[in-house]
Design a protein around this motif. Structure first.
Motif, PDB file in Angstrom:
ATOM      1  N   ARG A  17      -3.483 -12.276  57.086  1.00 41.75           N
ATOM      2  CA  ARG A  17      -3.254 -11.279  56.118  1.00 41.75           C
ATOM      3  C   ARG A  17      -4.058  -9.875  56.565  1.00 41.75           C
ATOM      4  NH1 ARG A  17      -5.508 -14.460  50.952  1.00 41.75           N
ATOM      5  NH2 ARG A  17      -7.079 -14.992  52.708  1.00 41.75           N
ATOM      6  N   PRO A  18      -3.724  -8.981  56.094  1.00 38.35           N
ATOM      7  CA  PRO A  18      -4.453  -7.759  56.385  1.00 38.35           C
ATOM      8  C   PRO A  18      -5.956  -7.628  55.727  1.00 38.35           C
ATOM      9  CG  PRO A  18      -2.537  -7.086  55.561  1.00 38.35           C
ATOM     10  CD  PRO A  18      -2.415  -8.601  55.259  1.00 38.35           C
ATOM     11  N   THR A  19      -6.949  -7.166  56.428  1.00 37.12           N
ATOM     12  CA  THR A  19      -8.442  -7.108  56.022  1.00 37.12           C
ATOM     13  C   THR A  19      -8.278  -6.111  54.667  1.00 37.12           C
ATOM     14  OG1 THR A  19      -9.114  -5.466  57.402  1.00 37.12           O
ATOM     15  CG2 THR A  19      -9.118  -7.835  58.110  1.00 37.12           C
ATOM     16  N   ALA A  20      -9.474  -6.102  53.988  1.00 34.55           N
ATOM     17  CA  ALA A  20      -9.564  -5.053  52.715  1.00 34.55           C
ATOM     18  C   ALA A  20      -9.812  -3.811  53.659  1.00 34.55           C
ATOM     19  CB  ALA A  20     -11.012  -5.370  52.252  1.00 34.55           C
ATOM     20  N   GLY A  21     -10.223  -3.615  54.587  1.00 35.74           N
ATOM     21  CA  GLY A  21     -10.311  -2.342  55.328  1.00 35.74           C
ATOM     22  C   GLY A  21      -8.763  -1.963  55.891  1.00 35.74           C
ATOM     23  N   ARG A  23      -5.882  -2.666  54.206  1.00 35.51           N
ATOM     24  CA  ARG A  23      -5.177  -2.380  52.874  1.00 35.51           C
ATOM     25  C   ARG A  23      -5.825  -1.177  52.277  1.00 35.51           C
ATOM     26  NH1 ARG A  23      -6.541  -7.738  52.110  1.00 35.51           N
ATOM     27  NH2 ARG A  23      -8.190  -7.226  50.541  1.00 35.51           N
ATOM     28  N   GLY A  24      -7.088  -0.713  52.753  1.00 39.19           N
ATOM     29  CA  GLY A  24      -7.827   0.306  52.139  1.00 39.19           C
ATOM     30  C   GLY A  24      -7.576   1.601  53.033  1.00 39.19           C
ATOM     31  N   ALA A  25      -6.847   1.427  54.188  1.00 37.44           N
ATOM     32  CA  ALA A  25      -6.804   2.671  55.085  1.00 37.44           C
ATOM     33  C   ALA A  25      -5.827   3.626  54.210  1.00 37.44           C
ATOM     34  CB  ALA A  25      -6.215   2.041  56.335  1.00 37.44           C
ATOM     35  N   ILE A  26      -5.822   4.892  54.543  1.00 41.29           N
ATOM     36  CA  ILE A  26      -5.105   6.043  53.848  1.00 41.29           C
ATOM     37  C   ILE A  26      -4.228   6.459  54.906  1.00 41.29           C
ATOM     38  CG2 ILE A  26      -5.193   7.947  52.382  1.00 41.29           C
ATOM     39  CD1 ILE A  26      -8.287   7.381  51.677  1.00 41.29           C
ATOM     40  N   SER A  27      -3.088   6.323  54.597  1.00 46.34           N
ATOM     41  CA  SER A  27      -2.100   7.032  55.463  1.00 46.34           C
ATOM     42  C   SER A  27      -1.945   8.492  55.424  1.00 46.34           C
ATOM     43  CB  SER A  27      -0.655   6.300  55.390  1.00 46.34           C
ATOM     44  OG  SER A  27       0.089   6.766  54.258  1.00 46.34           O
ATOM     45  N   THR A  28      -1.329   9.086  56.268  1.00 42.09           N
ATOM     46  CA  THR A  28      -1.096  10.570  56.422  1.00 42.09           C
ATOM     47  C   THR A  28      -0.153  10.817  55.310  1.00 42.09           C
ATOM     48  OG1 THR A  28      -1.442  10.234  58.950  1.00 42.09           O
ATOM     49  CG2 THR A  28      -0.358  12.270  57.928  1.00 42.09           C
ATOM     50  N   LYS A  29       0.911  10.268  55.002  1.00 43.67           N
ATOM     51  CA  LYS A  29       1.842  10.209  53.643  1.00 43.67           C
ATOM     52  C   LYS A  29       1.063  10.559  52.811  1.00 43.67           C
ATOM     53  CE  LYS A  29       5.706   8.354  51.595  1.00 43.67           C
ATOM     54  NZ  LYS A  29       6.641   7.227  51.716  1.00 43.67           N
ATOM     55  N   VAL A  30       0.268   9.320  52.375  1.00 38.60           N
ATOM     56  CA  VAL A  30      -0.471   9.345  50.997  1.00 38.60           C
ATOM     57  C   VAL A  30      -1.262  10.417  51.025  1.00 38.60           C
ATOM     58  CG1 VAL A  30      -2.038   7.636  49.813  1.00 38.60           C
ATOM     59  CG2 VAL A  30      -0.009   6.841  50.810  1.00 38.60           C
ATOM     60  N   ARG A  31      -2.154  10.871  52.204  1.00 38.82           N
ATOM     61  CA  ARG A  31      -2.973  11.875  51.969  1.00 38.82           C
ATOM     62  C   ARG A  31      -2.271  13.323  51.564  1.00 38.82           C
ATOM     63  NH1 ARG A  31      -8.115  10.981  53.659  1.00 38.82           N
ATOM     64  NH2 ARG A  31      -8.594   9.540  54.915  1.00 38.82           N
ATOM     65  N   ARG A  61     -10.197  -5.383  46.335  1.00 37.17           N
ATOM     66  CA  ARG A  61      -9.595  -5.766  45.162  1.00 37.17           C
ATOM     67  C   ARG A  61      -7.895  -5.471  45.458  1.00 37.17           C
ATOM     68  NH1 ARG A  61     -12.662  -4.889  39.649  1.00 37.17           N
ATOM     69  NH2 ARG A  61     -14.295  -6.612  39.998  1.00 37.17           N
ATOM     70  N   LEU A  62      -7.782  -4.476  46.351  1.00 40.12           N
ATOM     71  CA  LEU A  62      -6.395  -3.975  46.493  1.00 40.12           C
ATOM     72  C   LEU A  62      -5.370  -5.229  47.323  1.00 40.12           C
ATOM     73  CD1 LEU A  62      -6.909  -0.725  48.469  1.00 40.12           C
ATOM     74  CD2 LEU A  62      -5.977  -1.001  46.070  1.00 40.12           C
ATOM     75  N   VAL A  63      -4.235  -5.349  46.749  1.00 39.07           N
ATOM     76  CA  VAL A  63      -3.256  -6.317  46.831  1.00 39.07           C
ATOM     77  C   VAL A  63      -2.458  -5.790  48.131  1.00 39.07           C
ATOM     78  CG1 VAL A  63      -1.569  -7.883  46.243  1.00 39.07           C
ATOM     79  CG2 VAL A  63      -3.415  -7.276  44.669  1.00 39.07           C
ATOM     80  N   GLU A  64      -2.098  -4.451  47.990  1.00 42.32           N
ATOM     81  CA  GLU A  64      -1.038  -4.086  48.796  1.00 42.32           C
ATOM     82  C   GLU A  64      -1.922  -2.722  49.482  1.00 42.32           C
ATOM     83  OE1 GLU A  64       1.629  -2.521  46.072  1.00 42.32           O
ATOM     84  OE2 GLU A  64       3.012  -4.288  45.918  1.00 42.32           O
ATOM     85  N   CYS A  65      -1.048  -2.102  50.501  1.00 48.10           N
ATOM     86  CA  CYS A  65      -1.784  -0.739  51.269  1.00 48.10           C
ATOM     87  C   CYS A  65      -1.973   0.289  50.193  1.00 48.10           C
ATOM     88  CB  CYS A  65      -0.712  -0.313  52.153  1.00 48.10           C
ATOM     89  SG  CYS A  65      -0.595  -1.376  53.513  1.00 48.10           S
ATOM     90  N   VAL A  68      -0.955   6.692  46.440  1.00 45.14           N
ATOM     91  CA  VAL A  68      -1.552   7.726  46.027  1.00 45.14           C
ATOM     92  C   VAL A  68      -2.283   7.672  44.539  1.00 45.14           C
ATOM     93  CG1 VAL A  68       0.453   8.735  44.941  1.00 45.14           C
ATOM     94  CG2 VAL A  68      -1.304  10.195  46.006  1.00 45.14           C
ATOM     95  N   THR A  69      -1.757   6.610  43.741  1.00 45.50           N
ATOM     96  CA  THR A  69      -2.198   6.121  42.512  1.00 45.50           C
ATOM     97  C   THR A  69      -3.460   5.511  42.592  1.00 45.50           C
ATOM     98  OG1 THR A  69      -0.914   4.253  42.202  1.00 45.50           O
ATOM     99  CG2 THR A  69       0.227   6.368  41.155  1.00 45.50           C
ATOM    100  N   ASP A  70      -3.828   5.044  43.882  1.00 46.27           N
ATOM    101  CA  ASP A  70      -5.083   4.634  43.953  1.00 46.27           C
ATOM    102  C   ASP A  70      -6.311   5.365  44.398  1.00 46.27           C
ATOM    103  OD1 ASP A  70      -3.845   1.969  43.443  1.00 46.27           O
ATOM    104  OD2 ASP A  70      -3.349   1.637  45.694  1.00 46.27           O
ATOM    105  N   LEU A  71      -5.986   6.662  44.311  1.00 49.49           N
ATOM    106  CA  LEU A  71      -6.910   7.459  44.746  1.00 49.49           C
ATOM    107  C   LEU A  71      -7.265   8.772  43.895  1.00 49.49           C
ATOM    108  CD1 LEU A  71      -5.497   7.802  48.503  1.00 49.49           C
ATOM    109  CD2 LEU A  71      -7.577   6.825  47.971  1.00 49.49           C
ATOM    110  N   ALA A  72      -8.474   9.434  44.069  1.00 52.92           N
ATOM    111  CA  ALA A  72      -8.745  10.705  43.469  1.00 52.92           C
ATOM    112  C   ALA A  72      -9.180  11.601  44.431  1.00 52.92           C
ATOM    113  CB  ALA A  72      -9.852  10.257  42.545  1.00 52.92           C
ATOM    114  N   HIS A  73      -8.731  12.822  44.470  1.00 55.37           N
ATOM    115  CA  HIS A  73      -9.155  13.979  45.399  1.00 55.37           C
ATOM    116  C   HIS A  73     -10.237  14.539  44.766  1.00 55.37           C
ATOM    117  CE1 HIS A  73      -7.370  16.770  48.505  1.00 55.37           C
ATOM    118  NE2 HIS A  73      -8.200  15.893  49.079  1.00 55.37           N
TER     119      HIS A  73
END
Length: 103
Positions: A17-21, A23-31, A61-65, A68-73
């Motif tokens: 399974r993917p690690t927490a790191g 899953r927590g990585a932020i893709s360019t699309k999401v940025r 605690r993230l289940v998926e990658c 954008v709703t998981d982030l605040a700028h």
């Protein structure tokens, strides 16, 4: 005497399974989506330039990658306040609820 080749299937291991790191990585699309949502301004103080993406939910605690709703700028000082104070954590949870209500 040659034995027949009959490999047994490998059991699922937790490292498959993917690690927490990961899953927590932020893709360019999401940025890009985050920057478009905030217009480059801090979503907490509405004053300074937003330079950092703060997770609204802890990475482990993230289940998926990350979405954008998981982030605040946020700007650097607001990000520090949100990570280090109870008031900041409360703001992050309130902001997350606001984002969920909009959807």
């Amino acid at each position: 005497m040659a034995l027949p080749f009959s490999p047994c299937p490998k059991p699922q291991h937790k490292r498959n399974r993917p690690t927490a790191g990961q899953r927590g990585a932020i893709s360019t699309k999401v940025r890009r989506q985050l920057r478009d949502r905030s217009n480059g301004i801090c979503e907490k103080c509405h004053y300074a330039l937003a330079t950092e993406a703060a997770h609204l939910i802890r990475r482990w605690r993230l289940v998926e990658c990350t979405k954008v709703t998981d982030l605040a700028h946020l700007c650097g000082s607001c990000h520090t306040k949100c990570d280090q104070t109870a008031e900041g954590r409360n703001w992050l949870s309130d902001f997350r609820r606001q984002l969920e209500e909009k959807q």
